[in-house]
Design an enzyme around this catalytic site. Sequence first.
Site, mmCIF file in Angstrom:
data_model
loop_
_atom_site.group_PDB
_atom_site.id
_atom_site.type_symbol
_atom_site.label_atom_id
_atom_site.label_comp_id
_atom_site.label_asym_id
_atom_site.label_seq_id
_atom_site.Cartn_x
_atom_site.Cartn_y
_atom_site.Cartn_z
ATOM 1 N N ALA A 1 6.912 -6.643 7.868
ATOM 2 C CA ALA A 1 6.491 -7.109 6.541
ATOM 3 C C ALA A 1 5.986 -5.943 5.682
ATOM 4 C CB ALA A 1 5.414 -8.171 6.690
ATOM 5 N N HIS A 2 5.658 -6.259 4.450
ATOM 6 C CA HIS A 2 5.261 -5.212 3.495
ATOM 7 C C HIS A 2 3.986 -4.495 3.922
ATOM 8 C CE1 HIS A 2 3.336 -8.582 0.782
ATOM 9 N NE2 HIS A 2 3.003 -8.719 2.031
ATOM 10 N N ASN A 3 4.004 -3.190 3.694
ATOM 11 C CA ASN A 3 2.834 -2.338 3.903
ATOM 12 C C ASN A 3 2.437 -2.162 5.365
ATOM 13 O OD1 ASN A 3 2.199 -3.798 0.962
ATOM 14 N ND2 ASN A 3 2.010 -1.590 1.074
#
Lengths: 340, 340, 340
Positions: free
Chosen positions: B240-242
Site C-alpha cells: 500500500a501507499h507509503n
Amino acid sequence: MQSTTYTAAALAERFGLSLRGDGDAVVESVATLAGAGPRQLSFLSNPRYRSQLADSTAGVVVVRGEDAGGLERTLLVARDPYVAFAKIAALFDPVPAANPGVHPSAVVDGSAVVDPGAEIGPLACVGARSRIGPGAIVGPGCVIGEDCTIGAGSRLVARVTLVRRVRLGERVLVHPGAVLGADGFGLAMDAGRWIKVPQQGGVVVGDDCEIGANTTIDRGAIEDTVLGEDVRLDNQIQIAHNVRIGAHTAMAGCVAVAGSTTIGRYCLIGGAAGIVGHISICDRVTITAMALVTASIDAPGEYSSGTPLMDNRSWRRSAARFRQLDALARQVQALGKEKT
Amino acid sequence: MQSTTYTAAALAERFGLSLRGDGDAVVESVATLAGAGPRQLSFLSNPRYRSQLADSTAGVVVVRGEDAGGLERTLLVARDPYVAFAKIAALFDPVPAANPGVHPSAVVDGSAVVDPGAEIGPLACVGARSRIGPGAIVGPGCVIGEDCTIGAGSRLVARVTLVRRVRLGERVLVHPGAVLGADGFGLAMDAGRWIKVPQQGGVVVGDDCEIGANTTIDRGAIEDTVLGEDVRLDNQIQIAHNVRIGAHTAMAGCVAVAGSTTIGRYCLIGGAAGIVGHISICDRVTITAMALVTASIDAPGEYSSGTPLMDNRSWRRSAARFRQLDALARQVQALGKEKT
Amino acid sequence: MQSTTYTAAALAERFGLSLRGDGDAVVESVATLAGAGPRQLSFLSNPRYRSQLADSTAGVVVVRGEDAGGLERTLLVARDPYVAFAKIAALFDPVPAANPGVHPSAVVDGSAVVDPGAEIGPLACVGARSRIGPGAIVGPGCVIGEDCTIGAGSRLVARVTLVRRVRLGERVLVHPGAVLGADGFGLAMDAGRWIKVPQQGGVVVGDDCEIGANTTIDRGAIEDTVLGEDVRLDNQIQIAHNVRIGAHTAMAGCVAVAGSTTIGRYCLIGGAAGIVGHISICDRVTITAMALVTASIDAPGEYSSGTPLMDNRSWRRSAARFRQLDALARQVQALGKEKT
C-alpha cells in the site's frame, strides 16, 4: 441476441430427463426461480430455495424426483438438477467459436506457427517458436512469449500472458489477467545479497482446465509446473514453481500454493486457503476457506484451521487467553494431580 | 537453443569450487538429481534429497564437503551448493539482452526520452516525460505512464504497468501483470460519502529489486512508497501507499502490507502473511505463512499466528471452545483459589 | 507541473474554514508536517503526529479547533482536517479530463458507440455493441468486450478489462489490471468430470465507485453482480458472481468475497478478510483484517477472528494446546464437578 427456443419435450429428450406436464411449453432462456417468467426455465437444487418453487412463474423447472410430487406445473425431473440446468443453459450461451485469422493489429513473430483455423485477436502478440492450434482463440491484448503451445480449441479470453515454455492442452480456458510461465521465485543468499536461481522449466496445463482472472502459475525451476486434466482454478490463485495438481481438482479464489507441493486428484480447496511448499496432499482432500496446510495429508477428508468469527470485544478476550494457553493447560494438569 | 558446454574443471575454476573426479566431464545443461543424465549437472543442498544422490546418473554434482565422502563420481565441492548451482545454471539461461529500438507498433509520447540502447517491445506505450535508460527492456504490452524513470538494464517482462511517478533503479526485474504507481487507497468520509484523498507521491524502487507477477505497489499519498535495493517480491503481493521496505527483504506470494508501514532489512515474510498499517518492523524479522502482524516488532526473530490444521470435526470442537476461552480460564483460576 | 497558487485566505473562504494568522500566506503545494516548507500546506488529523506540529516549517496547517490553541502560526481550523486537506490537495492534483477522440492505434468495433467527448487511449480495444459515455476515458491497453457500458466521466486508467455485459455508472474510477465481468466460477460435477455452468449475468457498478488495481469482479451466473454507488474497493480484491455490495461500503486490499453473498451499506472490510458465499451482512459492519466471516451478520458492530502474533516458540506451544482444547475444557468441567 439469442433467438433459438426449445420445447420442454425437446429438452427432456436431448438430456435424458423425464418430463411432467406440458411438453409443448416453450423455453427461450433460463432464469432463477424468483426471476423466471413463463417462457423461461429454472431449477431447484439447493433445498434452501424450495419455498420459492411454489411462487415461481417459471414455465419449466428442473427438479429432483423427490421434489416433484404434487406440483401442477411443467417439470423436467433429473437425478442432478444443477448438472441438467448447466447443460440446458449452455444451449442459450454457446461457447464462442474462433473467427479464424490474425487481426491486422496483432504482432506475430515470423517463427511462430498459427494454425489457419486459429483466431489471433486485436493487439495480441505471439512470440518466437510458439504454436497456436486449430480453433484456438488468442483474445485481444494477450501476450504469448517464446516456445509456448496452445492446444486445439483453447481460449485465452483477453489480456492473458504466457511468458515462456507454457504448453496448454486442448479446450483450456484462461481468463483475463492470468499470467502463466513467469519466473518461479528462486533465490539464494550469497554474501548478503540475493542471487537469482534461473527458472528453466515450463508450465504444462492438461486438457479442459480453466484458469481464473489474474491467477498466476509460475514455471518450474528445473522441471515443469504441472496441472492435470480438468483442473479448475478460480481468480487470483497463486501456484508457485514445480507445484503439481492432480486431475479434476478445483480451487476457489485467492488460494496460494507454495513451491514443489503435490496436490492429488479430486481435491477441493476453499477460498484463500494456503498450502506450504514441499508437501504432498492425497486425492479427495477438502480444505476449508482460509485454512493453512503446513504438512502433508495422506488421508482423504475435510481439514480446517482458524478460529470462529466473534464480536471484537469477546474476540480480544479469547485471543489474549490463547497466548496463555500452555500455562492454562499446565495449571489444569497440576489441579488434576493435586486432587488425587 | 543453448549449445554452449563447459567441462567440470572449467566450472570449478570459474566459480572457485574444488573438483573431485573427472575434470573433463562435459556439462551441457542442469537438472534435478533424479532427472539428470551423464551430460548434466545437478546439486545436493537439502539433506532430504541425499538418498537420491547414490542413484543419480548426473555427470557432475555440486555438494557440500561433508556430503562428498566416499563417492566415486565427479563432484564440485562448494560451501553453499545452492548458490554455486544458481551461478552455474545461469550460464545455461542467460538473461536476455536488450534488442535496441522501438517496435513500430509501440506508442511513445513525444516528450518521453528513450535511450538508444533501450528496447521498447511490440504494443507497448510510453507516456509523457518518462525516461527509459540504456539496456532497459520494456516488454510487449507494457504501459508506462507519465513521469516515470526506468534505470539502466531494468526489464519489464510484458504487460507491466507503471502508472505515474514510478522510478525504477538499475537491473530491476518486473514480471507480467504487476502494477506500480496506482493511486493509494486514500479516502475520507464527508457527510455520508467518501471523498478521494489525492495521491501525490510516487514509487521508488532500488537497484536489483524483483517484483512478481500481478503484484501491486501503490504510489504514496504525499511522499513516496519506497523499496530499498535488492528487495525481492513474489507474485500477487499488495504494497500500500507509503510503505517502506528495507534492502534485501524478501516476501513470498500473496503478502499484503497496509499503508505507511516500515519494514526493515533482511526480513523474510511468509506467503499470504498480512501486515497492518502504520507500524514498524525491525531488521531480520521472519514472519511465517498467513500470520497477521498487528503491532510493531522491535526484536529480530520468527513470529507466527493462527491455529494448526485439524480434521474438520476435531477443529469444530476446538473452535467452539476458543469462543469460551476466557470463561474457561476464569474457571481454572477459581478452582485454583478454592483449592488453597 | 502545477503552477497555480492559493492564499490561506482564499482556501479558508473556498472550503468554509476559519483562518488564524496570515491570510496572505501563499500555498503552492501540500506536504506532510515533517516535510512541509513555508510555501506548503499540511494538516494534523491523527493525534499521534501532534508532536510534529511544533517543529513543522509548513506555511499553513489545517487543524481541529482543539489543536489550534497557543500556536503562533497560520492555521485553517476545520471540523475534520483530513477531509479539508483532501479537498485542498485536490486543487493541486486535478483529475485528468478526457482528451476527446480515438487514438489511431486503438481498435474499436464498428457496432460500438463512442461519445464524441470520450477518450479512447492508445492500444485500447472496444468490442461489439459497447457504449462509451461523454467525458469517459478508456486508458492505454484497456480491453472492453461486448455489450458493456461506461458512464459519463468514468475513467479506466490503463490495462483494465471489462469482459462482457459490464455496466459502469458515472464517475467510476478503475485502476490498472482490474478485470470486471469474467465468468463466475460455476461448476457442476458430472460423472467424474467438471462441467461449466454458463454465466449469463453481468456486472453493474454504481456511480462514484472506485475499483483497485488487479481487483476482479465476476459477472453473475443468471442475474447480475451488483455494486451500489460510492463503493470503494482497494487492490487485489476478489468479488465472486452474484455478490451484492451496498452503497458507501469500503474494502481494503486482498479481501475475498464468495458467490451470492450480500453485504450492506457503510461496511468497512479489513485487508485480506474472507467472506464465504450465500450469506448476508447487514449495514455498518466492520470486519478486522484477515478475519473470516462464515455466517450471516445481522447486527452492526466490529467482528474479528484469528489469533494474536507471538514469537514462534511460544506460538507453537499455544497452537499445540489449541488441538487439545476440547479435552482441556472437559477436564476443567470434571474438576469443577468433583470439587462439589
